[in-house]
Structures are given as structure tokens and as C-alpha cells.
Design a protein around this motif. Structure first.
Motif, PDB file in Angstrom:
ATOM      1  N   THR B 104       0.892  -1.276   0.193  1.00 28.87           N
ATOM      2  CA  THR B 104       0.078   0.005   0.102  1.00 28.87           C
ATOM      3  C   THR B 104       0.990   1.363   0.035  1.00 28.87           C
ATOM      4  N   GLY B 105       2.159   1.030   0.643  1.00 27.78           N
ATOM      5  CA  GLY B 105       3.034   2.325   0.629  1.00 27.78           C
ATOM      6  C   GLY B 105       3.083   3.161  -0.649  1.00 27.78           C
ATOM      7  N   ASN B 106       3.162   2.449  -1.857  1.00 26.79           N
ATOM      8  CA  ASN B 106       3.573   3.192  -3.084  1.00 26.79           C
ATOM      9  C   ASN B 106       2.248   3.615  -4.007  1.00 26.79           C
ATOM     10  N   GLN B 107       0.881   3.638  -3.248  1.00 29.63           N
ATOM     11  CA  GLN B 107      -0.261   3.789  -3.678  1.00 29.63           C
ATOM     12  C   GLN B 107      -0.275   3.377  -5.249  1.00 29.63           C
ATOM     13  N   LEU B 108       0.035   1.967  -5.434  1.00 34.80           N
ATOM     14  CA  LEU B 108      -0.073   1.660  -6.889  1.00 34.80           C
ATOM     15  C   LEU B 108      -1.530   1.719  -7.488  1.00 34.80           C
ATOM     16  N   GLY B 109      -2.554   1.466  -6.736  1.00 33.31           N
ATOM     17  CA  GLY B 109      -3.809   1.559  -7.354  1.00 33.31           C
ATOM     18  C   GLY B 109      -4.309   3.163  -7.804  1.00 33.31           C
ATOM     19  N   ASP B 110      -3.979   3.875  -6.774  1.00 34.75           N
ATOM     20  CA  ASP B 110      -4.008   5.159  -7.134  1.00 34.75           C
ATOM     21  C   ASP B 110      -3.520   5.794  -8.576  1.00 34.75           C
ATOM     22  N   ARG B 111      -2.257   5.253  -8.456  1.00 31.46           N
ATOM     23  CA  ARG B 111      -1.368   5.832  -9.623  1.00 31.46           C
ATOM     24  C   ARG B 111      -1.910   5.213 -10.955  1.00 31.46           C
ATOM     25  N   LEU B 112      -2.510   3.802 -10.870  1.00 27.43           N
ATOM     26  CA  LEU B 112      -2.953   3.402 -12.101  1.00 27.43           C
ATOM     27  C   LEU B 112      -4.369   4.377 -12.732  1.00 27.43           C
ATOM     28  N   THR B 113      -5.071   4.632 -11.323  1.00 23.00           N
ATOM     29  CA  THR B 113      -6.154   5.305 -11.823  1.00 23.00           C
ATOM     30  C   THR B 113      -5.824   6.840 -12.244  1.00 23.00           C
ATOM     31  N   GLY B 114      -4.969   7.320 -11.527  1.00 22.99           N
ATOM     32  CA  GLY B 114      -4.339   8.697 -12.218  1.00 22.99           C
ATOM     33  C   GLY B 114      -4.053   8.465 -13.841  1.00 22.99           C
ATOM     34  N   PHE B 115      -3.308   7.435 -13.938  1.00 23.34           N
ATOM     35  CA  PHE B 115      -2.863   7.212 -15.501  1.00 23.34           C
ATOM     36  C   PHE B 115      -3.988   7.148 -16.394  1.00 23.34           C
ATOM     37  N   PHE B 116      -5.058   6.227 -16.098  1.00 19.94           N
ATOM     38  CA  PHE B 116      -6.072   6.246 -16.737  1.00 19.94           C
ATOM     39  C   PHE B 116      -7.097   7.487 -17.136  1.00 19.94           C
TER      40      PHE B 116
END
Lengths: 306, 448
Positions: B104-116
């Protein structure tokens, strides 16, 4: 059962530690306003919060697209209103020019005004939008229209620009091509022409002189300008309909965001009053445990051995 | 009359010893591993009392037969088993907790959402380079997030190795200490204070060993412990004064294992409790998380690069790959630096087209990268939550086992105070017996 002295102290320490940890957890929940700080605290809530977070991010992206599309449609609407008033003036002038009492000089004056109307229309066709792009651009091509040195106007590129995504599976075409606004007018011979060509032909006819020619040309031009007016009106109607659709999409998105916020608050936010009551309860128990531990710890037979 | 003096003297000696034992209990009331001791007092039977048919023969006083340790081997075994179970869960929890932080530390999910979502902004204004630059920034953030998450999991592997090495080193030291204690127990007189001390040490060491691995313990008549790792069929770790050594190894495929080395042979150790079992659980969880993360990363980079290749960039050229993948699937870097290179348009559809970005949206739905990331975190989180519940229960079981053991072997200062009083009075009474003996003898001597 006999309680070992060391066991008594170990149990006391463990009980006090647990209560302190409980108080600390509640304190953190109150201070941060969040019940969940790690996914493992509530897996189901974490899953739903992730989905809500993603939907909110999508909503923000769509909201900025909606606002851009709205501003483009607003600009189209304003520009098309200007086009309509120019065309209406041109239509009035065809009626004037058809009047048999006018002489060539009068008709030349009308031709001059029509020329300026045509120039205005060319300028309006080349309007740039909020993005710095030609408002009436086609899918391909650099600008919207190009005027050659001899004054002839051609449409740049072909096709309509693609729609802008404004919701999941929902998109809205924010602009129309110049071809759709200004072209596609019947030339009366089975083909199509555009408003710029119609006006050029008409201006040439008026400048050529002669009442009969002017009258015939005025009739043809009046029909063509009327159909151009109808076409612009259609486009403007479509622009208005699309703007209305955006309003609906936008208000749906706002409603959905509100519902999500209610869910999020219920899942994630600390219920302050409950948390404070719980904290008070924990503190009371902690103090009572401390007091009873101290009292029990003082009990020693050695005190009575004198 | 000399008998009376002897009896009094034996009482004084015996109660002095008894008082010493009580004092020892009091001073060690909070010493870990100390089991309450009691002095065994025996009457000294008169010689030939059965054969010398003499009704007036009396006893010869009291003697100290030895010191008894108040220990219950079954309750001690219960504590060890409960400790091993709890240590396994707690070690596992520590790793699951760290996996949760790593994921969770690197907020991968949020980053993916941000990209799309950045792609949606490009779709609204395909010809401008500003949203395209923003898209590249988001792509870079996603790449960094994948890389950092992968690295965080790799760091956990290194930590697992260090923890396992430490645990194994501690286990071997404890094994060697236990062998020494066994040697001592073989030499010391049974029932002596020394024997009780060594038995205390033995039990303390066994408790520490059981926090590292589950063990089966058998003791011989003098109290020497034979320790087998795992159940009764497991390899022998300590027997008499011999201790084997345990080693930790990580295979090339990343799996971890423990082995037991004796002078004769090497055998595999499969711990089912203690920190060693927790390490194996943790290593398996980390490997599982990495596999899932790699699957998501590969699907994402391949998918996005394929979408890029389908479309045309702002200069009408076929789209170049957005991501480059290094040695591991999560080792992702951005290979496209020119915002004009984002292939927003469908092939041959002109610069204002955005239809290829719709393919990216389709990829987002079909690939379900965000949902898979959430699922990866949730699966770890639900295991963690379950383990915490299990650990709570095991903690209660261990506390009960400790309470049951300490009820037998723990020192209670109040009962020691009672004993202190009792033996003090007995000591004083014995002294009085000596005085009476002297006075009585004196009265005879005083006859003139």
C-alpha cells in the motif's frame, strides 16, 4: 488456585497495557477522523473504499472534460448566433436586390455589403476555441477553412471530430466541422455547394449589372441562404441538445458523487461521539484497573510481620 | 539427655536450611524460570527401632532429605506448545503487516487510476501537448510505483533472510547451552539445590527454544532433556551433552528451508510452530504477493504498449512503446519522453482523433489492473486479520497455560511469609529444646 506473585504483576501489566493500547487506538481514530488506517482493519470496507476512491478520481477527470465540452458548446452556440444574424442580413439584402426599381449603382452597394458579410462569415468559420484549436475543425486538416488569393473558400480536412468522453461509456461531440455548418447546400442542380460559393456567385451577378440578371440571381441566392439558415439552425439546435445532455450527465455525476460520499463517510470516518464515549469508558476502566492493581499490590503479609 | 541436645541441634540445622530455602524463594519471586522450592524434612528414625523391642526408644530428630522443585512437566509442555503456536502466528503477522505496508505504501492503485484518468484529459484535447505531458507524468508515476513496490517486496526477502539467520543462530546457542545444562544435571546430586537450579535453567532454555521452533521434550531420571524438533518423530536436536546445529537456506527459486546437521547426517527440518514456521509462512506470502504483482505489471505494460502500437501519434506515426521492462516485470521505466508520441489517434484518422484512447479505456476494464491490485492487497489483509484473531486466541491459551504452570511452580510471597513464620518459630523452638537440654543436664551436674 494459588497466584504466583510474579504472575500477579505480569497479568496486571498485560491488562493495563491492553487498556492503554485500546485508549491509544481510540485517540488516533478521533485525532485523524479515520476508523481505517490499514486495509487489514476492515477488508470489506477497504475494498469498497478503493472502488469509491477510483470512482471519485474518474468523476474528477470526467468533470473537467464536461466543463471543457460545455465551454466549447457555449462558444459554438455564440458563434452560430452570429452566423445566423449575418445570414439573415444577407437574406434581407436578396429581397432588396430583387427590387426592379434599383439601378446598377444601388445593386453594387448591396454587393459591397454582401462582400463584407461573406468576409465576416469566413472569419467566423475560422474562430478558434478555448483550446486554441479551430472551433469548426474537421477530424483531419490544419484549420477549419482556407481562403485562396482569389477569394475562394475551401474546407480543410474531412470528417467530424471525435466525441469527448464525459462518463463511463458516455461521450459528447463538442464541436462541428465547418463543412457541416457552412457546406452541404443544394445548388439546385442535384449537387451541393457552400454558403461562401453562393455569396460569391451572387455578388458577381449583382456587380455584373442588369435588373433581370439581378432578379434571377436574387431568387436563387434567397433559396440557398434560406437553406443555409435552416442548416445553421439545425446545428445550433443540436449544440443546445448536447449542452442539455451534458447538464444531465453532470448532475447525475454530482448525485452519484454525493451518494458515494455518504458511503465513504459511513465506512471510513470516525463517529466522533461514539469514539469519545468509548474513550471515556476505556479511561474509566483503565483508572479503576490501576487503582485495584495498586491496592492489591500493597497487600502483603510481610507488612504484618513485626 | 544428650539425645535431647542432638534432637534440638538437628532441628536448628534443618530449620535453618528451610529458612534459607524460603528466603531463596522470596528473593527469586520474580526470576523468570524459577520454580518454587520446598525443603523436604524427614524424621531421623531411631536405629534398630523395629528389632530392639524397646518401648521407650524415641526418634533422633529431623534431617533435610533434599530440596524439591515445584514443577509440573505436563503443564510446562503445555506452555511450550502454546508458546510455539503463538510465536508462529506473531512472526507471520509481522511479515503480513510488512507486506501490507509494502503493497500500500506506493499507492499503486491510485497511480493506475491517475494514469487512466490522464488519458481521459488527452481524449478531450488530443492536439494539445499539455494533457499529453500530464499523461506521461502519470505513466512515470505508475512505473515508479510498480518499481518501488517490487523493491519493497525484495527488501522484505532480505529481512526474512536476516531474521531467519538470527533465529537459527539463537536456536543453536540455546541448543549448546542446553547440552551443557544436561551435562551438569548428569553430575549433580539429585534433590540438591544445584539440581533445582539446573532444572530451572533447563526449563527456561526449553521455553526460549519453543518460541523459535515447536519441540518435543523427554526427560530422563536425572532430568536431562532430549529435544526433538517438531513432533516426536522429528530429528533430534539435543540429546545428553550433544547438540546438533540448524541452518537456514534460500533456494535459487526463492523457497526457504531449514536443515539440521549432526556429525552423522543432515536432515530437513519442517517446523510447525515458533518463529521458524512464521518465517516459512512469511516467505511464502511474500513470494505469492510478488507473483501476483508481477502478473499485474506484465499485463499492464504489455497492454498499454499494445494499445500504443495500434494508434498514431501527433505526427501521424505509429505509436512507440510507452514502457520498457527491465530484468523483473516490476522493473519498469518510461521509454517515451516526447508528449507528441502518445498515440491518441486511431491509425490514419488524423491528429484530432482520440479513438485509440478508447482502446486504453477498454484495456482498463478488461485488464482490471486497479481491481486486481485491490484484490492483492485485500487477500493479504484478510489473511492478516484472520491471523490476528487466531493470535489473540492463542495468546489467551498461552496466558492460561502460563497461569496453570505458575499456580504450581510460581512463588507466592504471602505463602512464603507464612512459611517464614512457621520455620522461624520452629527454629526458635528447637533452640529452646537445646536450652532445656542444657538446663536439665545442668540440674544433674549441680547436685552436690
Amino acid at each position: 488456585m494459588q497466584i504466583g506473585t510474579s504472575q500477579f504483576y505480569a497479568t496486571g501489566a498485560s491488562q493495563l497495557g491492553k487498556l492503554s493500547a485500546q485508549a491509544d487506538t481510540l485517540n488516533t481514530q478521533i485525532a485523524t477522523g479515520k476508523k481505517i488506517t490499514a486495509p487489514s482493519q476492515d477488508v470489506v470496507a477497504y475494498n469498497r473504499l478503493s472502488a469509491i476512491k477510483q470512482a471519485n478520481a474518474d468523476n474528477t477527470a470526467y468533470a473537467s472534460n464536461i466543463s471543457l465540452a460545455k465551454s466549447l458548446l457555449q462558444q459554438s452556440d455564440t458563434t452560430l448566433t452570429a452566423v445566423t444574424s449575418q445570414l439573415q442580413r444577407a437574406a434581407e439584402l436578396t429581397t432588396q436586390a430583387a427590387n426592379g426599381t434599383l439601378n446598377d449603382a444601388n445593386r453594387k452597394a448591396i454587393a459591397t455589403e454582401l462582400q463584407s458579410i461573406r468576409d465576416d462569415l469566413v472569419n467566423l468559420a475560422g474562430t478558434t476555441d478555448a483550446r486554441g484549436q479551430p472551433l469548426f475543425a474537421a477530424a483531419t486538416g490544419k484549420g477549419a477553412v482556407t481562403q485562396a488569393a482569389d477569394g475562394t473558400v475551401t474546407f480543410d480536412g474531412t470528417g467530424e471530430v471525435p466525441a469527448i468522453p464525459v462518463g463511463d461509456g458516455t461521450d459528447v461531440r463538442a464541436t462541428d466541422s465547418a463543412q457541416r455548418v457552412f457546406g452541404g447546400i443544394s445548388d439546385g442542380k442535384g449537387g451541393t455547394t457552400d454558403i461562401f460559393a453562393v455569396l460569391s456567385t451572387y455578388i458577381s451577378a449583382l456587380n455584373a449589372g442588369g435588373t433581370a440578371t439581378a432578379s434571377a440571381a436574387s431568387g436563387t441566392a434567397a433559396t440557398a441562404i434560406q437553406s443555409a439558415l435552416n442548416q445553421v439552425s439545425d446545428v445550433q439546435g443540436s449544440v443546445g441538445a448536447r449542452a442539455a445532455r451534458l447538464d444531465i450527465v453532470s448532475s447525475q455525476a454530482t448525485d452519484a458523487a454525493g451518494a458515494r460520499e455518504v458511503d465513504r463517510t459511513a465506512l471510513e470516518d470516525t463517529d466522533i461521539s461514539t469514539a469519545i464515549v468509548d474513550l471515556q469508558k476505556t479511561m474509566t476502566i483503565l483508572q479503576a484497573t490501576q487503582a485495584s492493581f495498586t491496592k492489591l499490590g500493597q497487600l502483603s503479609l510481610f507488612d504484618y510481620l513485626k | 539427655m544428650s539425645d535431647l541436645l542432638g534432637i534440638g541441634a538437628s532441628g536448628v540445622r534443618a530449620y535453618q536450611t528451610a529458612l534459607t530455602t524460603v528466603s531463596e524463594n522470596i528473593s527469586n519471586a520474580s526470576t523468570p524460570g524459577y520454580a518454587k522450592r520446598t525443603t523436604d524434612l524427614r524424621e531421623i528414625a531411631p536405629a534398630n527401632s523395629l528389632t530392639a523391642n524397646n518401648a521407650t526408644t524415641t526418634g533422633q530428630g529431623v534431617s533435610v532429605a533434599g530440596v524439591t522443585r515445584a514443577a509440573d512437566s505436563l503443564r510446562a509442555a503445555d506452555v511450550r506448545n502454546a508458546s510455539a503456536d503463538l510465536a508462529r502466528s506473531e512472526t507471520g503477522i509481522a511479515w503480513l503487516d510488512r507486506i501490507e505496508t509494502a503493497l500500500t505504501g506506493n499507492q499503486l492503485g491510485d497511480r493506475l487510476t491517475g494514469f487512466f484518468n490522464a488519458a481521459k484529459a488527452v481524449a478531450a484535447d488530443p492536439t494539445s501537448t499539455t494533457p499529453r505531458s500530464a499523461l506521461l507524468e502519470q505513466a512515470s508515476a505508475v512505473a515508479n510505483s510498480f518499481t518501488a513496490t517490487g523493491k519493497a517486496l525484495n527488501n522484505l526477502d532480505a529481512d526474512v533472510d536476516a531474521t531467519a539467520d538470527n533465529a537459527v543462530a539463537t536456536l543453536n546457542t540455546l541448543g549448546a547451552s542446553l547440552a551443557k545444562v544436561n551435562e551438569g544435571l548428569g553430575r549433580v546430586t539429585p534433590g540438591s539445590n544445584g539440581a533445582a537450579q539446573l532444572a530451572d535453567q533447563r526449563d527456561a532454555i526449553l521455553d526460549q527454544i519453543s518460541a523459535i521452533s515447536d519441540i518435543t521434550v523427554t526427560t530422563d531420571s536425572v532430568g536431562r532433556a532430549t529435544v526433538k524438533l517438531g513432533n516426536a518423530g522429528g530429528p533430534t536436536f539435543v540429546e545428553a551433552n550433544q547438540a546438533a546445529s540448524v541452518t537456514f537456506a534460500r533456494g535459487t527459486d526463492g523457497t526457504v528451508s531449514f536443515a539440521l546437521h549432526t556429525q552423522q547426517a543432515v536432515s530437513t527440518v519442517t517446523p510447525n510452530g515458533g518463529a521458524l514456521a512464521g518465517v516459512i509462512d512469511g516467505a511464502a506470502r511474500i513470494a505469492d504477493a510478488r507473483t501476483k504483482l508481477n502478473t499485474i505489471a506484465t499485463a499492464f505494460t504489455d497492454g498499454v504498449n499494445a494499445v500504443q502500437a495500434q494508434g498514431n501519434d501527433l505526427d501521424g506515426k505509429s505509436g512507440a512503446a510507452l514502457f520498457t521492462v527491465g530484468t523483473t516485470p516490476t522493473d519498469i521505466s518510461l521509454s517515451l519522453t516526447d508528449p507528441r508520441g502518445v498515440a491518441a489517434a486511431g491509425a490514419g484518422k488524423g491528429v484530432r482523433d482520440n479513438s485509440n484512447l478508447a482502446n486504453l479505456d477498454t484495456l482498463r476494464t478488461s485488464g482490471a489492473f486497479e481491481a486486481n491490485t485491490t484484490a492483492l492487497i485485500s487477500s493479504n489483509a484478510s489473511t492478516l486479520a484472520n491471523r490476528k484473531q487466531v493470535a489473540d486466541a492463542q495468546s489467551a491459551i498461552r496466558d492460561n497455560a502460563v497461569a496453570a504452570r505458575d499456580a504450581v511452580s510460581g512463588v507466592n510471597l504471602d505463602s512464603e511469609a507464612v512459611d517464614l513464620l512457621r520455620f522461624q518459630q520452629a527454629y526458635q523452638a528447637s533452640s529452646r529444646v537445646i536450652q532445656v537440654a542444657r538446663d536439665t543436664l545442668q540440674s544433674i551436674l549441680d547436685i552436690h
